[in-house]
Scaffold this active site. Structure first.
Site, mmCIF file in Angstrom:
data_model
loop_
_atom_site.group_PDB
_atom_site.id
_atom_site.type_symbol
_atom_site.label_atom_id
_atom_site.label_comp_id
_atom_site.label_asym_id
_atom_site.label_seq_id
_atom_site.Cartn_x
_atom_site.Cartn_y
_atom_site.Cartn_z
ATOM 1 N N SER A 105 0.838 -1.190 0.000
ATOM 2 C CA SER A 105 0.000 0.000 0.000
ATOM 3 C C SER A 105 0.886 1.258 0.000
ATOM 4 O O SER A 105 1.694 1.429 -0.908
ATOM 5 C CB SER A 105 -0.962 -0.044 1.190
ATOM 6 O OG SER A 105 -2.003 0.894 1.063
ATOM 7 N N ASP B 287 -9.192 -6.646 -4.135
ATOM 8 C CA ASP B 287 -8.843 -5.425 -3.414
ATOM 9 C C ASP B 287 -9.805 -4.296 -3.799
ATOM 10 O O ASP B 287 -9.842 -3.855 -4.940
ATOM 11 C CB ASP B 287 -7.404 -5.037 -3.753
ATOM 12 C CG ASP B 287 -6.830 -3.970 -2.820
ATOM 13 O OD1 ASP B 287 -7.629 -3.247 -2.182
ATOM 14 O OD2 ASP B 287 -5.597 -3.872 -2.739
ATOM 15 N N HIS C 237 -7.350 -6.028 0.347
ATOM 16 C CA HIS C 237 -6.221 -5.131 0.557
ATOM 17 C C HIS C 237 -5.239 -5.662 1.603
ATOM 18 O O HIS C 237 -4.054 -5.341 1.552
ATOM 19 C CB HIS C 237 -6.742 -3.760 0.970
ATOM 20 C CG HIS C 237 -5.736 -2.662 0.861
ATOM 21 N ND1 HIS C 237 -5.179 -2.279 -0.335
ATOM 22 C CD2 HIS C 237 -5.158 -1.860 1.810
ATOM 23 C CE1 HIS C 237 -4.322 -1.302 -0.141
ATOM 24 N NE2 HIS C 237 -4.284 -1.029 1.155
#
Length: 269
Positions: free
Chosen positions: A95, A221, A249
């Site tokens: 991320s 995701d 995610h």
């Protein structure tokens, strides 16, 4: 855990194992210790010296509540690698940490031999910008969500439909999420929205990345659709792309065996 004075701030880090250096860069609002659940043991078993750390914004590293930029986090990661003896190192991020990893590989090719980017992107989107704004506005309004509601919303945003439909698995995750902490700190708030320089497209720049690169996309995701990961992999010369099925995610926590296998295989090259 030792604390290093780097770039005018305190940076809290931890070193496990011996061997070639692997640096793990965590995402928005999360401490480096999250990596220790699954990824650190797998990498240490393969003979690596693994470093986890708390990005600025996450105590006991300096919270820097007055603000920060993605470039600050890139510079911190570079300084930590140099503090630990210099590169080139293998760098793994997810991320926000993936954006730090790819920008580090671009800015300091001398420090990065292998770059692994999970749940990443190279182009800003209207939805993501609004999501970041909403998170900031919620924090600034002083709203503290009930722990039970916050846990449910976090699960919906970050896990796959397969996990959400598994009563035993999601029950365990909801219990962890409910008791894992509440309202964001000022430092974590300062991290929100650092995923990309505002209004920019970095894909063209990533064509200059020379490190061996692996991009991992999580098939379900909702936060960063897997196509955006494919776009990053397509931009980086010679990059490999791996898509992990039945993952949201938090794929590195949801299906750690599959994620770890992809990372271990790549880092050995």
């Amino acid at each position: 855990m030792p604390i290093a004075k780097l770039n005018g701030i305190d940076l809290n880090y931890d070193v496990t194992g011996n061997g070639p250096l692997v640096v793990m860069v965590m995402g928005t609002g999360s401490p480096g210790r999250v990596w220790k659940t699954h990824q650190v043991p797998a990498l240490v078993k393969q003979g690596y010296r693994v470093v986890t750390f708390d990005n600025r914004g996450i105590a006991p590293s300096s919270e820097c509540a007055g603000g920060m930029t993605l470039d600050d986090l890139v510079a911190d990661t570079a300084a930590l690698i140099e503090h630990l003896g210099g590169g080139p190192a293998r760098v793994v991020g997810t991320s926000m940490g993936a954006r730090v990893t790819q920008e580090l590989a671009l800015a300091r090719p001398d420090l990065v031999s292998h770059a692994v980017m999970m749940a990443t992107f190279g182009t800003s989107t209207t939805f993501r910008a609004q999501m970041s704004k909403g998170e900031k506005d919620l924090h600034d309004a002083g709203v503290e969500l009930p722990a039970s509601y916050r846990a449910v919303m976090t699960a919906m945003q970050n896990f796959s439909p397969k996990t959400l439909a598994d009563d035993a698995a999601i029950g365990d995750w909801l219990a962890v999420l409910e008791y894992s902490g509440g309202r964001k700190t000022a430092g974590a708030r300062a991290q929100i929205g650092l995923e990309m320089r505002a209004g920019t497209d970095r894909l063209a720049a990533y064509r200059r990345i020379s490190a061996k690169s692996l991009v991992i996309g999580f098939a379900d995701d909702r936060m960063i659709p897997v196509q955006q990961c494919r776009d990053v992999a397509a931009a980086i010369p010679g990059a490999r792309f791996v898509e992990i099925a039945d993952t949201g995610h938090f794929g590195y926590l949801e299906r750690p065996d599959a994620v770890n296998a992809a990372i271990v295989e790549f880092l050995a090259q």
